[in-house]
Design an enzyme around this catalytic site. Structure first.
Site, PDB file in Angstrom:
ATOM      1  N   GLY A  94       0.651  -1.189   0.090  1.00 18.94           N
ATOM      2  CA  GLY A  94       0.035  -0.139   0.151  1.00 18.94           C
ATOM      3  C   GLY A  94       0.895   1.259   0.141  1.00 18.94           C
ATOM      4  O   GLY A  94       1.966   1.343  -0.621  1.00 18.94           O
ATOM      5  N   SER A 117       5.931  -5.307  -1.169  1.00 19.14           N
ATOM      6  CA  SER A 117       5.708  -4.060  -1.508  1.00 19.14           C
ATOM      7  C   SER A 117       6.043  -2.834  -0.365  1.00 19.14           C
ATOM      8  O   SER A 117       7.204  -3.167   0.058  1.00 19.14           O
ATOM      9  CB  SER A 117       4.422  -3.762  -2.024  1.00 19.14           C
ATOM     10  OG  SER A 117       4.284  -2.465  -2.730  1.00 19.14           O
ATOM     11  N   ALA A 118       5.106  -2.126   0.148  1.00 14.50           N
ATOM     12  CA  ALA A 118       5.498  -1.286   1.403  1.00 14.50           C
ATOM     13  C   ALA A 118       5.981  -2.288   2.479  1.00 14.50           C
ATOM     14  O   ALA A 118       6.883  -1.792   3.281  1.00 14.50           O
ATOM     15  CB  ALA A 118       4.228  -0.584   1.756  1.00 14.50           C
ATOM     16  N   HIS A 152       9.224  -2.993  -6.625  1.00 14.41           N
ATOM     17  CA  HIS A 152       8.532  -2.632  -7.938  1.00 14.41           C
ATOM     18  C   HIS A 152       9.486  -2.008  -8.920  1.00 14.41           C
ATOM     19  O   HIS A 152       9.083  -1.288  -9.729  1.00 14.41           O
ATOM     20  CB  HIS A 152       7.283  -1.771  -7.805  1.00 14.41           C
ATOM     21  CG  HIS A 152       6.310  -2.205  -6.911  1.00 14.41           C
ATOM     22  ND1 HIS A 152       5.195  -3.254  -7.473  1.00 14.41           N
ATOM     23  CD2 HIS A 152       5.983  -1.943  -5.705  1.00 14.41           C
ATOM     24  CE1 HIS A 152       4.618  -3.418  -6.328  1.00 14.41           C
ATOM     25  NE2 HIS A 152       4.864  -2.707  -5.460  1.00 14.41           N
ATOM     26  N   GLU A 155       9.295  -6.688  -9.957  1.00 12.25           N
ATOM     27  CA  GLU A 155       8.335  -7.381  -9.536  1.00 12.25           C
ATOM     28  C   GLU A 155       8.729  -8.976  -9.768  1.00 12.25           C
ATOM     29  O   GLU A 155       9.044  -9.268 -10.947  1.00 12.25           O
ATOM     30  CB  GLU A 155       6.841  -6.850 -10.301  1.00 12.25           C
ATOM     31  CG  GLU A 155       6.692  -5.769  -9.871  1.00 12.25           C
ATOM     32  CD  GLU A 155       5.200  -5.181 -10.129  1.00 12.25           C
ATOM     33  OE1 GLU A 155       4.750  -5.966 -11.122  1.00 12.25           O
ATOM     34  OE2 GLU A 155       4.679  -4.212  -9.810  1.00 12.25           O
TER      35      GLU A 155
END
Length: 234
Positions: A87, A119-120, A156, A191
């Site tokens: 997020g 991700s985060a 990413h 990714e």
């Protein structure tokens, strides 16, 4: 420590956490673990987010419990696995500080509780969030993150140059960081890739070439490609 830091929750058109779940099971096993899922990076419903994760892990014995602000400390303290979703990285770190659980998580992970993030949730495993791709929608108490790894992470990762676009590329932005923060490497995760730390060994995993970008004491920037399976323990 046992840390799994995934660049993303998806690869291409794969389903949610499709590429993540097998690696988690392979690394941690499939037992009735009590998982404290931290959804603070989301700006939507925490319970909906938890359901997405639970659905992805439906074939496992994992008990996915969403960490809520009012019970965060107790839930994290009693967890067998700590899992942190993606997020907005700024919102995530803001809430970890605001609810006074950042140091608790650091302590538990350094004491052996497995950590899984994407991700985060991957971004905050490094020294700071200064190499996130996200917009600062909230101001955290500090940019300092968990420091499980002695370097920065850029999830990413992609370095596309669009014709007619005059904004900076990802590499240009990361180079700015490296020049200002000399001798602090940035591990760039495309990714579908991840970092796996277990039994004192750090591996770069996935099917794609990553990159390490850094500047020496004189500000000279180097970029080094990283192949899947590379031992990054050094």
């Amino acid at each position: 420590m046992q840390v799994l830091a995934f660049s993303s929750s998806r690869l291409g058109k794969s389903t949610y956490l499709e590429t993540v779940v097998p690696e988690v099971i392979n690394s941690l096993g499939n037992k009735s673990y009590k998982v404290a899922f931290i959804p603070f990076a989301s700006v939507g419903s925490y319970n909906d987010y938890r359901q997405m994760v639970a659905d992805a892990f439906a074939s496992t014995e994992y008990q996915i419990q969403v960490v809520l602000p009012e019970t965060a400390f107790e839930q994290i303290e009693n967890a067998d696995i700590i899992m942190v979703g993606g997020g907005n990285t700024f919102k995530l770190l803001h809430h970890l500080y605001h609810y006074n659980v950042l140091e608790l998580i650091k302590s538990k992970v350094r004491s052996g509780t497995p950590y899984v993030g994407w991700s985060a949730g991957s971004n905050i495993t490094g020294l700071s969030i200064c190499t996130t791709n996200d917009m600062p929608i909230l101001e955290p108490q500090s940019f300092k993150a968990f420091s499980f790894f002695p370097f920065q992470i850029n999830p990413h990762y992609i370095n596309i140059i669009l014709e007619g676009h005059n904004g900076e590329t990802r590499d240009q932005r990361l180079t700015e960081f490296a020049v200002v923060n000399r001798q602090v490497p940035v591990v760039c995760l495309p990714e579908g890739t991840a970092l796996s730390f277990n039994a004192g060994k750090l591996l770069y995993k996935g099917d794609f070439t990553g990159m390490i970008l850094s500047a020496d004491a004189d500000g000279n920037v180097t970029k080094k490609e990283v192949q899947p399976g590379t031992d990054l323990t050094y």
